[in-house]
Design an enzyme around this catalytic site. Sequence first.
Site, short mmCIF file in Angstrom:
data_model
loop_
_atom_site.label_atom_id
_atom_site.label_comp_id
_atom_site.label_asym_id
_atom_site.label_seq_id
_atom_site.Cartn_x
_atom_site.Cartn_y
_atom_site.Cartn_z
N ASN A 76 -1.97 -4.89 -2.51
CA ASN A 76 -2.21 -5.75 -3.67
C ASN A 76 -1.51 -7.10 -3.55
O ASN A 76 -1.10 -7.68 -4.56
CB ASN A 76 -1.81 -5.03 -4.95
CG ASN A 76 -2.75 -3.89 -5.29
OD1 ASN A 76 -3.96 -4.09 -5.42
ND2 ASN A 76 -2.21 -2.69 -5.44
N TYR A 111 2.31 -2.73 -7.43
CA TYR A 111 2.24 -2.73 -8.90
C TYR A 111 3.51 -3.35 -9.49
O TYR A 111 4.34 -3.88 -8.75
CB TYR A 111 1.94 -1.31 -9.40
CG TYR A 111 0.62 -0.83 -8.85
CD1 TYR A 111 -0.58 -1.48 -9.18
CD2 TYR A 111 0.56 0.21 -7.92
CE1 TYR A 111 -1.79 -1.09 -8.62
CE2 TYR A 111 -0.64 0.62 -7.37
CZ TYR A 111 -1.82 -0.04 -7.72
OH TYR A 111 -3.02 0.34 -7.18
N THR A 159 -5.16 7.67 -7.64
CA THR A 159 -6.06 7.17 -8.68
C THR A 159 -7.48 7.67 -8.40
O THR A 159 -7.98 7.52 -7.28
CB THR A 159 -6.02 5.64 -8.73
OG1 THR A 159 -4.74 5.23 -9.20
CG2 THR A 159 -7.11 5.08 -9.64
N ASN A 207 3.27 0.07 -3.73
CA ASN A 207 1.85 -0.29 -3.63
C ASN A 207 1.44 -1.55 -4.39
O ASN A 207 0.28 -1.69 -4.77
CB ASN A 207 0.97 0.87 -4.06
CG ASN A 207 1.15 2.08 -3.17
OD1 ASN A 207 1.92 2.98 -3.49
ND2 ASN A 207 0.46 2.12 -2.04
N HIS A 228 6.35 4.38 -10.64
CA HIS A 228 5.63 3.81 -9.50
C HIS A 228 6.24 2.46 -9.16
O HIS A 228 5.92 1.44 -9.77
CB HIS A 228 4.16 3.66 -9.86
CG HIS A 228 3.25 3.55 -8.66
ND1 HIS A 228 3.70 3.23 -7.40
CD2 HIS A 228 1.90 3.70 -8.54
CE1 HIS A 228 2.68 3.20 -6.56
NE2 HIS A 228 1.58 3.47 -7.22
#
Length: 357
Positions: A234, A179, A25, A177, A174
């Site tokens: 996260n 998400y 990102t 991580n 994805h």
Amino acid sequence: MDVLFEKLSAGKLELSNRLVMAPMTRSRAVHDGKVTALHVEYYAQRAGAGLIVTEGTQPSVRGQGYVWTPGLHSDEQVEAWRAVTEAVHAEGSVIFAQLMHAGRVGHPSLYPDGGLPMGPSPIATGEKMWTPDGMLDHPEPREMTLDDIAEAVADFAAAARNAVAAGFDGVELHGANGYLIHQFLGDGSNRRTDAYGGSVENRIRFGVEVAKAVADAIGPERVGFRVSPGSDANGVSESDTDDLYAALVEALAPLGLAYLHILELGDRERTRRIRAAWPGTLILNPHPSPESFPSTPEDGVEALREGVADAIAFGALWLANPDLPARIKAGGPYNEADPATFYGGDHGGYTDYPALS
């Protein structure tokens, strides 16, 4: 280092080398989720990679998790991406769009209706989102209904079709991580009591449904899937990592996907177990020990020679070294990545890293 430059067949893909540019990102899209001429230059500069995987790209409005990230859910976004894929193909590389639904990693300020982000359960990340005006707390997300889940699956499939229309060779889902797909996988973020929560079989259901829907939409040979076993990014947590990924890999294996992409987090033995269970191409972002951050070309050579990977993904090395293959062949030197310019801004720290003279 020669093993890094061997050709690779990944499903129906023919890669010129085994160097993969990992998704990163960079938050340089315009406000409506369109990429710009700056993105064209950035990705074309790095087309020495056998495969480029783009930055996380939202499949829907509600899938956005950060400011200035691109999408693949409007005709205008598709048209803007086409310039990127054409430039990369002109340089002889292959490019996949990473489809990233951020789930609970979001904020009402990102959405036109000011609504809440969604997640498998109403549990906040405990972390914050950066904005030009300061840091904002991630709110408690709205728990997704069964209709929301079905809509999210459909959004992934629609975005995959848009990616093909934009000229991408395929998409990477994805599932890492912290998400949305990862939020369903982790029992710390998924407290559901229906068919999408509780047991390992239930928690992998959403990710597998997304993979099946996208494979049906564009063909499994165009679909990759990224995981980060053991990651707490996260705010996601997994109490049963080994059983969880054994079940996920077993469910994904029959689909005939282009590849599985692992972000390794210091547990090479876990990587070996997944490699043994995965029948297809495996891309590894190698971190064989807790001290091996960031990963190096030597880490990649070791993984290829050991047979735990078929191709090697690098992040920071590609970010700072647009001519990474030439630098690896020369034994360096390597530019250092500047964290101050990772997110947002202009060409500085994006397209102005120098190549070898």
